[in-house]
Design a protein around this motif. Structure first.
Motif, PDB file in Angstrom:
ATOM      1  N   GLU A 127      14.473  -9.915 -55.319  1.00  0.00           N
ATOM      2  CA  GLU A 127      15.559  -9.482 -54.446  1.00  0.00           C
ATOM      3  C   GLU A 127      16.876 -10.113 -54.882  1.00  0.00           C
ATOM      4  N   LEU A 128      16.813 -11.366 -55.313  1.00  0.00           N
ATOM      5  CA  LEU A 128      17.998 -12.057 -55.826  1.00  0.00           C
ATOM      6  C   LEU A 128      18.571 -11.322 -57.036  1.00  0.00           C
ATOM      7  N   VAL A 129      17.716 -10.968 -57.981  1.00  0.00           N
ATOM      8  CA  VAL A 129      18.159 -10.242 -59.175  1.00  0.00           C
ATOM      9  C   VAL A 129      18.780  -8.907 -58.784  1.00  0.00           C
ATOM     10  N   LYS A 130      18.137  -8.206 -57.865  1.00  0.00           N
ATOM     11  CA  LYS A 130      18.639  -6.914 -57.405  1.00  0.00           C
ATOM     12  C   LYS A 130      20.024  -7.047 -56.787  1.00  0.00           C
ATOM     13  N   GLU A 131      20.220  -8.038 -55.914  1.00  0.00           N
ATOM     14  CA  GLU A 131      21.506  -8.227 -55.252  1.00  0.00           C
ATOM     15  C   GLU A 131      22.583  -8.699 -56.231  1.00  0.00           C
ATOM     16  N   SER A 132      22.197  -9.533 -57.191  1.00  0.00           N
ATOM     17  CA  SER A 132      23.181 -10.039 -58.158  1.00  0.00           C
ATOM     18  C   SER A 132      23.711  -8.934 -59.066  1.00  0.00           C
ATOM     19  N   GLU A 133      22.919  -7.889 -59.257  1.00  0.00           N
ATOM     20  CA  GLU A 133      23.326  -6.762 -60.101  1.00  0.00           C
ATOM     21  C   GLU A 133      23.983  -5.640 -59.296  1.00  0.00           C
ATOM     22  N   SER A 134      23.946  -5.759 -57.972  1.00  0.00           N
ATOM     23  CA  SER A 134      24.455  -4.698 -57.096  1.00  0.00           C
ATOM     24  C   SER A 134      25.970  -4.820 -56.893  1.00  0.00           C
ATOM     25  N   THR A 135      26.590  -3.702 -56.578  1.00  0.00           N
ATOM     26  CA  THR A 135      28.008  -3.686 -56.194  1.00  0.00           C
ATOM     27  C   THR A 135      28.156  -3.349 -54.716  1.00  0.00           C
ATOM     28  N   ASP A 136      27.034  -3.415 -54.003  1.00  0.00           N
ATOM     29  CA  ASP A 136      27.039  -3.076 -52.586  1.00  0.00           C
ATOM     30  C   ASP A 136      27.797  -4.129 -51.770  1.00  0.00           C
ATOM     31  N   PHE A 137      28.123  -3.784 -50.543  1.00  0.00           N
ATOM     32  CA  PHE A 137      28.868  -4.642 -49.635  1.00  0.00           C
ATOM     33  C   PHE A 137      28.165  -5.991 -49.455  1.00  0.00           C
ATOM     34  N   GLU A 138      28.882  -7.082 -49.700  1.00  0.00           N
ATOM     35  CA  GLU A 138      28.401  -8.458 -49.539  1.00  0.00           C
ATOM     36  C   GLU A 138      27.188  -8.793 -50.407  1.00  0.00           C
ATOM     37  N   SER A 139      26.969  -8.071 -51.494  1.00  0.00           N
ATOM     38  CA  SER A 139      25.808  -8.337 -52.341  1.00  0.00           C
ATOM     39  C   SER A 139      25.881  -9.727 -52.975  1.00  0.00           C
ATOM     40  N   ASN A 140      27.084 -10.161 -53.362  1.00  0.00           N
ATOM     41  CA  ASN A 140      27.223 -11.478 -53.973  1.00  0.00           C
ATOM     42  C   ASN A 140      26.850 -12.592 -52.989  1.00  0.00           C
ATOM     43  N   VAL A 142      24.867 -12.323 -50.371  1.00  0.00           N
ATOM     44  CA  VAL A 142      23.420 -12.246 -50.139  1.00  0.00           C
ATOM     45  C   VAL A 142      22.673 -12.914 -51.291  1.00  0.00           C
ATOM     46  N   ALA A 143      23.090 -12.616 -52.532  1.00  0.00           N
ATOM     47  CA  ALA A 143      22.431 -13.199 -53.701  1.00  0.00           C
ATOM     48  C   ALA A 143      22.568 -14.719 -53.715  1.00  0.00           C
ATOM     49  N   ARG A 144      23.743 -15.227 -53.380  1.00  0.00           N
ATOM     50  CA  ARG A 144      23.954 -16.673 -53.355  1.00  0.00           C
ATOM     51  C   ARG A 144      23.034 -17.359 -52.347  1.00  0.00           C
ATOM     52  N   ASN A 145      22.879 -16.752 -51.197  1.00  0.00           N
ATOM     53  CA  ASN A 145      22.012 -17.345 -50.178  1.00  0.00           C
ATOM     54  C   ASN A 145      20.534 -17.217 -50.530  1.00  0.00           C
ATOM     55  N   LEU A 146      20.188 -16.188 -51.285  1.00  0.00           N
ATOM     56  CA  LEU A 146      18.814 -16.081 -51.772  1.00  0.00           C
ATOM     57  C   LEU A 146      18.510 -17.194 -52.771  1.00  0.00           C
ATOM     58  N   VAL A 147      19.498 -17.553 -53.600  1.00  0.00           N
ATOM     59  CA  VAL A 147      19.323 -18.697 -54.496  1.00  0.00           C
ATOM     60  C   VAL A 147      19.055 -19.959 -53.681  1.00  0.00           C
ATOM     61  N   GLY A 148      19.828 -20.139 -52.610  1.00  0.00           N
ATOM     62  CA  GLY A 148      19.636 -21.302 -51.760  1.00  0.00           C
ATOM     63  C   GLY A 148      18.243 -21.345 -51.159  1.00  0.00           C
ATOM     64  N   ALA A 149      17.736 -20.198 -50.709  1.00  0.00           N
ATOM     65  CA  ALA A 149      16.384 -20.129 -50.151  1.00  0.00           C
ATOM     66  C   ALA A 149      15.338 -20.461 -51.209  1.00  0.00           C
ATOM     67  N   LEU A 150      15.535 -19.931 -52.418  1.00  0.00           N
ATOM     68  CA  LEU A 150      14.612 -20.230 -53.514  1.00  0.00           C
ATOM     69  C   LEU A 150      14.586 -21.716 -53.842  1.00  0.00           C
ATOM     70  N   LEU A 151      15.768 -22.334 -53.908  1.00  0.00           N
ATOM     71  CA  LEU A 151      15.831 -23.763 -54.210  1.00  0.00           C
ATOM     72  C   LEU A 151      15.083 -24.568 -53.160  1.00  0.00           C
ATOM     73  N   GLY A 152      15.257 -24.201 -51.899  1.00  0.00           N
ATOM     74  CA  GLY A 152      14.559 -24.907 -50.833  1.00  0.00           C
ATOM     75  C   GLY A 152      13.053 -24.803 -50.968  1.00  0.00           C
ATOM     76  N   LEU A 153      12.540 -23.608 -51.264  1.00  0.00           N
ATOM     77  CA  LEU A 153      11.100 -23.413 -51.417  1.00  0.00           C
ATOM     78  C   LEU A 153      10.557 -24.121 -52.649  1.00  0.00           C
ATOM     79  N   ILE A 154      11.328 -24.092 -53.731  1.00  0.00           N
ATOM     80  CA  ILE A 154      10.883 -24.758 -54.960  1.00  0.00           C
ATOM     81  C   ILE A 154      10.842 -26.273 -54.768  1.00  0.00           C
ATOM     82  N   LEU A 155      11.877 -26.826 -54.148  1.00  0.00           N
ATOM     83  CA  LEU A 155      11.890 -28.272 -53.892  1.00  0.00           C
ATOM     84  C   LEU A 155      10.751 -28.673 -52.961  1.00  0.00           C
ATOM     85  N   ARG A 156      10.481 -27.843 -51.964  1.00  0.00           N
ATOM     86  CA  ARG A 156       9.360 -28.124 -51.061  1.00  0.00           C
ATOM     87  C   ARG A 156       8.058 -28.148 -51.845  1.00  0.00           C
TER      88      ARG A 156
END
Length: 272
Positions: A127-140, A142-156
């Motif tokens: 989903e992060l990859v999809k949003e980072s490549e999208s030009t849709d409203f607020e996609s950037n 959304v992608a940034r916050n997905l990175v944050g969620a991933l980092l949290g899960l990986i650190l956990r």
């Protein structure tokens, strides 16, 4: 109160994200390089290889995460002529407590690790990859916050692996898998089936089972089937052919050979 390792006040900035798919017959090799301005994570989906990170060589396998701290030197080499597939994301503007800016793991923590909740992380990553490549409203955003969620899960995933609670949970998972095998040994059990009842990935389950028992789930299944067959040989009037089917083997010849290999004598000799 939950432990908080990420100290950033805003979501990370994404430098790039995508999917890399090397097909069978192609070569994948990235010479030694670093990224002075960002960190990077890779999620290995398919294939194996040898990655050099900060002067140390690591074997990479499917369903594992690879972490490059900001500025770390690394080299990537997949097994020659084999498929190799990964998701990747490079990012900055994050802070982990006790570590330099741009670092996710310390030097005494392996930068490559199996992922316990692989399916969830894979879906978030896609989903992060999809949003980072999208030009849709607020996609950037959304992608940034997905990175944050991933980092949290990986650190956990990384920092809970060594805790007492985590070790206790590991034994609970393996206990449940053993119990399932003991009740369903006569069926055609698959690794995917065992992983599903454990809520972890097949790769992580196999890795964990061998870590705690010294054998694979299928070796345990095979040994348990033989134990049941020994009991039936002594305590029932079933034929050897019937017993082979009762414990999950469709071929009596295969059962006979396996029994002799493990027990040291044939089923008929054991029954005498």
């Amino acid at each position: 109160m939950s432990q908080q390792l990420i100290k950033s006040e805003s979501a990370p900035f994404i430098h790039n994200a995508g999917i890399k798919h090397v097909k069978e017959g192609e070569t994948f090799f990235k010479a030694m390089h670093n990224h002075p301005e960002c960190a990077e994570i890779l999620l290995i989906l398919e294939g194996e290889g040898t990655y050099s990170i900060d002067g140390i060589s690591y074997k990479v396998e499917p369903q594992s995460i690879v972490i490059y701290n900001q500025g770390v030197w690394h080299e990537e080499r997949a097994v020659s002529n084999k498929p190799h597939k990964m998701l990747y994301a490079a990012f900055s503007n994050f802070k982990v407590e006790g570590l330099p800016d741009g670092h996710l793991v310390s030097k005494n923590v392996s930068p490559i690790a199996p992922i316990e909740n692989f399916l969830l992380i894979e879906e978030l990553f896609k989903e992060l990859v999809k949003e980072s490549e999208s030009t849709d409203f607020e996609s950037n955003w959304v992608a940034r916050n997905l990175v944050g969620a991933l980092l949290g899960l990986i650190l956990r995933n990384i920092y809970k692996r060594g805790s007492t609670k985590k070790n206790s949970n590991k034994h609970k998972i393996i206990g449940e898998v053993k119990h399932y095998i003991q009740e369903n040994y006569h069926q055609n059990i698959t690794l995917e089936e065992l992983a599903k009842i454990s809520y972890i990935s097949p790769y992580y389950l196999s890795h964990l089972f061998k870590e705690l028992t010294g054998i694979t789930p299928f070796q345990y299944l095979m040994q348990y089937r033989i134990e049941v067959s020994k009991h039936l040989l002594i305590n029932s009037n079933s034929t050897i052919n019937q017993i082979s089917y009762q414990v999950g083997y469709q071929s009596e010849t295969h059962f006979q050979n396996l029994f002799k290999k493990i027990v040291g004598v044939t089923p008929g000799k054991y029954r005498e």
